[in-house]
Design a protein around this motif. Structure first.
Motif, short mmCIF file in Angstrom:
data_model
loop_
_atom_site.label_atom_id
_atom_site.label_comp_id
_atom_site.label_asym_id
_atom_site.label_seq_id
_atom_site.Cartn_x
_atom_site.Cartn_y
_atom_site.Cartn_z
N ASP A 42 18.16 9.66 2.73
CA ASP A 42 17.97 9.11 1.24
C ASP A 42 18.80 7.76 0.99
O ASP A 42 18.58 7.16 0.17
CB ASP A 42 19.07 10.22 0.15
N ILE A 43 19.88 7.55 2.07
CA ILE A 43 20.70 6.39 1.81
C ILE A 43 19.64 5.06 2.06
O ILE A 43 19.78 4.25 1.44
CB ILE A 43 21.70 6.27 2.81
N PHE A 44 18.88 5.25 3.17
CA PHE A 44 18.05 3.93 3.32
C PHE A 44 16.39 4.02 3.52
O PHE A 44 15.94 3.34 3.03
CB PHE A 44 18.65 3.58 4.92
N CYS A 45 16.05 5.14 4.25
CA CYS A 45 14.73 4.96 4.68
C CYS A 45 13.73 5.37 3.46
O CYS A 45 12.75 4.52 3.60
CB CYS A 45 14.66 6.29 5.72
N SER A 46 14.47 5.84 2.53
CA SER A 46 13.46 6.23 1.43
C SER A 46 13.52 4.99 0.25
O SER A 46 12.57 5.01 -0.57
CB SER A 46 13.95 7.48 0.68
N TRP A 47 14.12 4.16 0.54
CA TRP A 47 14.12 2.88 -0.36
C TRP A 47 12.94 2.20 -0.33
O TRP A 47 12.29 2.06 0.70
CB TRP A 47 15.33 1.85 -0.02
N PRO A 48 12.63 1.59 -1.42
CA PRO A 48 11.34 0.67 -1.33
C PRO A 48 11.58 -0.57 -0.42
O PRO A 48 12.75 -1.00 -0.40
CB PRO A 48 11.17 0.03 -3.01
N GLU A 49 10.75 -1.03 0.29
CA GLU A 49 10.80 -2.26 1.27
C GLU A 49 11.56 -3.34 0.61
O GLU A 49 12.68 -3.68 1.46
CB GLU A 49 9.41 -2.49 1.69
N GLU B 170 0.81 -1.21 0.18
CA GLU B 170 0.01 -0.01 0.14
C GLU B 170 0.95 1.14 0.23
O GLU B 170 0.89 2.24 -0.63
CB GLU B 170 -0.91 -0.07 1.25
N GLU B 171 1.94 1.23 0.89
CA GLU B 171 2.70 2.37 0.99
C GLU B 171 3.43 2.86 -0.36
O GLU B 171 3.81 3.73 -0.66
CB GLU B 171 3.81 2.14 1.99
N SER B 172 4.05 1.80 -1.11
CA SER B 172 4.80 1.81 -2.13
C SER B 172 3.75 2.03 -3.38
O SER B 172 4.40 2.36 -4.39
CB SER B 172 5.54 0.60 -2.48
N LEU B 173 2.72 1.98 -3.43
CA LEU B 173 1.66 2.36 -4.56
C LEU B 173 1.50 3.71 -4.90
O LEU B 173 1.18 4.38 -3.99
CB LEU B 173 0.38 1.62 -4.43
N GLU B 174 1.56 4.37 -6.09
CA GLU B 174 1.35 5.40 -6.22
C GLU B 174 -0.12 5.62 -6.16
O GLU B 174 -0.87 4.66 -6.24
CB GLU B 174 1.64 5.78 -7.86
#
Lengths: 312, 312, 312, 312
Positions: free
Chosen positions: D256-263, D21-25
């Motif tokens: 940017d390094i980790f948190c923003s990556w897709p699961e 759900e989080e990753s869907l636009e």
């Protein structure tokens, strides 16, 4: 055999033999029964091999034909470590001769792990070296591969143990089965200090025509070795002891009433006068927890030595 | 009381009362013993209150003075949940009246957790709501604070349970002690379906002058409530049952020999003819694991209800 | 020390020493800390003795003054029986020197027997030879008398373990106390294969001024020997490992951010960013049941050998 | 699924759905996945039904097609009895709809009874009402007959659990199989307070082509319902939490390094940098013994209610 289902006054071939011996007139013989006894080591360990090899022998002893080895030791209930080692070694040797050439072994610990004297089988399973999953039934350095299960009793599973074991045997195809079980003995002297090893499997009520609950070569299709240790006294045996003490205390007249009867008649009579309720009870020593822990360790040591080929 | 140390043929005041009743001639009275019986609810629950209030009563019943409440129910061994609820509620009410005003409670589960019928006390302790560490002995919303221990038996600890308990009582200063223990009964009918609650504590061999192992107000300095459930039958009781069945089977002549004797004489006689070995054994039902699990749950429910003030 | 209360990233003096060593500049010395290392036997067993004998040493290592003996063996997690024997013998010898002249011993198994890695202490107690009740604290053939208890944890009893132990010590007056406990380690390499023996007792949060939960000579009035084996990894250590792996993977720039920091700073930083929730968790290997069973056996063997005077 | 074999960062379909759900636009849809959510009762119980009905859905969620019901409750870890009752009732209803018309049921408790968080399945089995042996698979008063087994894990038996179960299924021919298992979750919030019920059975490493260890309709020939409760946090999830806390603490650049990556990328990356050693560990709360006891009771209550037809 299992204390849940035991109706016999003893599961030990040795005690049945002793009774038979007492009742035989001089000159009479055990037909179809061979007996050999031997002292082993220096600590009073005694091995008795009883072989029943005919129908006549089966009838006389009330046990199916086969070999019954009994290891007995006076000091077994105690903490003497070296004595336990001797017992383990003896067991290992006997297993080696009974399981010669078998490379895929399934061990089954019978009994209810939640009832102290019946937990013997499950406790032994917990201390075995399990290897089948490492090799997929292939030998490791010449040692047989080992699988094991403690399935629990019918009240816990809703299944006959024989059903569970048969299902697994047909799925994984072991060469031989070894079942470990708690037994009932007649004499409290033998509790927790006697090991019976037989090649007849487990056949409660043998001869009665009920094979549902049998774990034998006939039902499983592979050899079945049974290892048992008495941890309970049967109620009929206890009743018999009490009756004998009573009659003895009453002087000569009374002795004729009970003490002089043949063993079989005594148990038949007690079966008649005692209600069924008594069959739902069992008798065991107050320190059964310590005894079962110790003897289960002796058994698993013996089995592990046999499997590892560490036999001296 | 503890199956490790039980030498009496019953730990239930109720069974001692029944024996006494049978032996009394018409017109005779129980001196120093008051008895009240009541049916409770709709499921056949019966409460008997026996109060011993004089030395005469102590002698007659062979128990120290105090109140002995017995809750009995026919269906208790079964799975009828609502029946167990009724039993729990009854226990809760009795505890409330016996422990009125006590705000700092220490519960002790006696017995050996490794021997199934003796594990009752330890199992009850496992299901209590423990609160003392949250509040430091302060009440929470009007509920007493609870501490608890299952210390094990002497063979496991090397200490008398009384020593352990006394040491802790002197350190943490509870207002009252509640000990939970497995008992021996005379009748297998009462096994696992009878609760005895008394305000006399635990005094094995009372009157014998050995107070080492007592857990009573005298030794602890605070009130001691004992909750017990019979989970084993004593060997003398079993022997007595067997003897009676035998004598009955032998026709009239025999009945005079044993059946007609007064209870006390029977047990005295059996004590003489049976060896000490028998005292090291205990008798219990084959399905004791299920029974002990269920009844321990009923007890812990009752205690938790009392502590939480959920009494209806 | 107890996994219920552990807040440190390691309970092993050996690991604290290693950290200190790494952070010291050349030419610097351990003030107030003496270190001795020795290989024992032929199977790679290593003994390290760390002695803290001044306040300076206490500050540097973050542990109270005293002797910390560590036995380490590479093969301990495996099934090599003879290796375990060597470890048991080493433990027996160390106990003999630390408990020289003490004849009345009380052993306490700390921890929660229901949580697998925390069950080490209770399991060891189950396999000790208990003798005090046989002799009433008198020696048997020159061997010290042994009492033992596994009291459980505060959530089970509502009491600080220290309260229970102090109460019993004041009642039965032993000469010395031996506490057995599961520890937290930093490195998973040391889990279940390292024994730490110290004469400092158990003092969680030492220096914080909270002595409620201490089991030390100061609170008990008699010497307290602590035997511990790491069975869990602390969450801070695991977090540190993960961070280091991450930073290393990010190339040079990142290394400065975490990896190069002094140990103390790393743990302080992790304590800040990780919530309290993480402190309620523990980390342990999937096969912890087998490991704890095996190592508890090694410990009880060593203790039993020491008590029986069978030291070679 | 079993903590011995878990390699996924979560076993909960619900958590996989949340990640997706989080990753869907915006405007994007779950293809092949239907979701329904409902509040039940008054105590904050929430039911989520996720249905995967196409290959597309399988790919998106990484789970085989079927129905996944999740029951969640905030208060489940606590002692609120009435909340547990609501949960049990919900489970009973779901089982009734998933097992409609099945009259011969075999329940299997997966996992290692000796490792606290993995003991959930074996504990549930211990509290079921077993009836098959009473009736020989016949219904009793309209209730399905019940058999059950807790076979243990491969290290204990040397057999794949699937082998044992398949052997028994082919011997006793149940209509349906119900497996109970401990799961791994991503969030510690869900530990011990979430029940997942699915009709897909157990298929570790699904899609990998290794069916040896599957317990599914395909391998067993009968429907397989799986009931699971998360009792451990996966190491990858814990690592991810730690990394996110770290990056957040380092300010904008780091995010940017980790948190923003897709699961998926996060877990892939962590899999790369963390060694295999970490996969041999598990993470669980310190009070896991209490939590597992409580939740196992809730599950067995729900199953017993369903079997007895006591559904309201």
């Amino acid at each position: 055999m299992n204390i849940q289902h035991s109706f016999s006054h003893t599961d030990l071939a040795l005690e049945l033999k002793d009774e038979l011996e007492e009742s035989l007139e001089e000159q009479q013989a055990f037909d179809g029964i061979k007996i050999q006894q031997e002292r082993i080591g220096e600590r009073g360990l005694q091995e008795t091999v009883i072989e029943i090899d005919s129908e006549e022998g089966e009838k006389q002893l009330g046990k199916p034909r086969g070999i019954y080895v009994t290891l007995e030791g006076e000091n077994m209930a105690g903490n003497d470590g070296s004595f336990h080692e001797e017992m383990s070694e003896c067991l290992a040797k006997r297993l080696q001769s009974l399981l010669s050439g078998k490379r895929k072994l399934l061990f089954i610990g019978l009994g209810n792990g939640e009832v102290t004297p019946d937990a013997l089988g499950p406790l032994v399973i917990k201390n075995l070296f399990i290897t089948r999953h490492l090799t997929g039934w292939k030998e490791i350095e010449g040692c047989p591969a080992v699988a094991a299960l403690a399935p629990g009793v019918m009240a816990q599973t809703g299944m006959e143990t024989g059903e569970i074991v048969e299902g697994i045997v047909k799925k994984i195809h072991p060469d031989a089965l070894v079942v470990i079980d708690a037994l009932a003995a007649k004499s409290s002297e033998r509790l927790n200090r006697t090991i019976q090893i037989s090649n007849t499997g487990i056949a409660p009520g043998s001869g009665v025509g009920n094979h549902r609950n049998e774990i034998t070569e006939k039902t499983m299709g592979i050899p079945v070795i049974a290892i048992g240790v008495p941890t309970v006294i049967s109620i009929p045996s206890l009743a018999c002891d009490i009756m004998e003490a009573f009659c003895a205390s009453q002087g000569e007249g009374m002795e004729d009433i009970f003490c002089s009867w043949p063993e079989k008649e005594k148990y038949h009579f007690l079966g008649e006068i005692l209600g069924e309720k008594l069959w739902e009870l069992f008798v065991t020593p107050k320190e059964i927890d310590e005894a079962v822990k110790r003897i289960s360790y002796t058994l698993s040591e013996g089995i592990n030595q046999f499997v590892a080929g560490r036999i001296f």
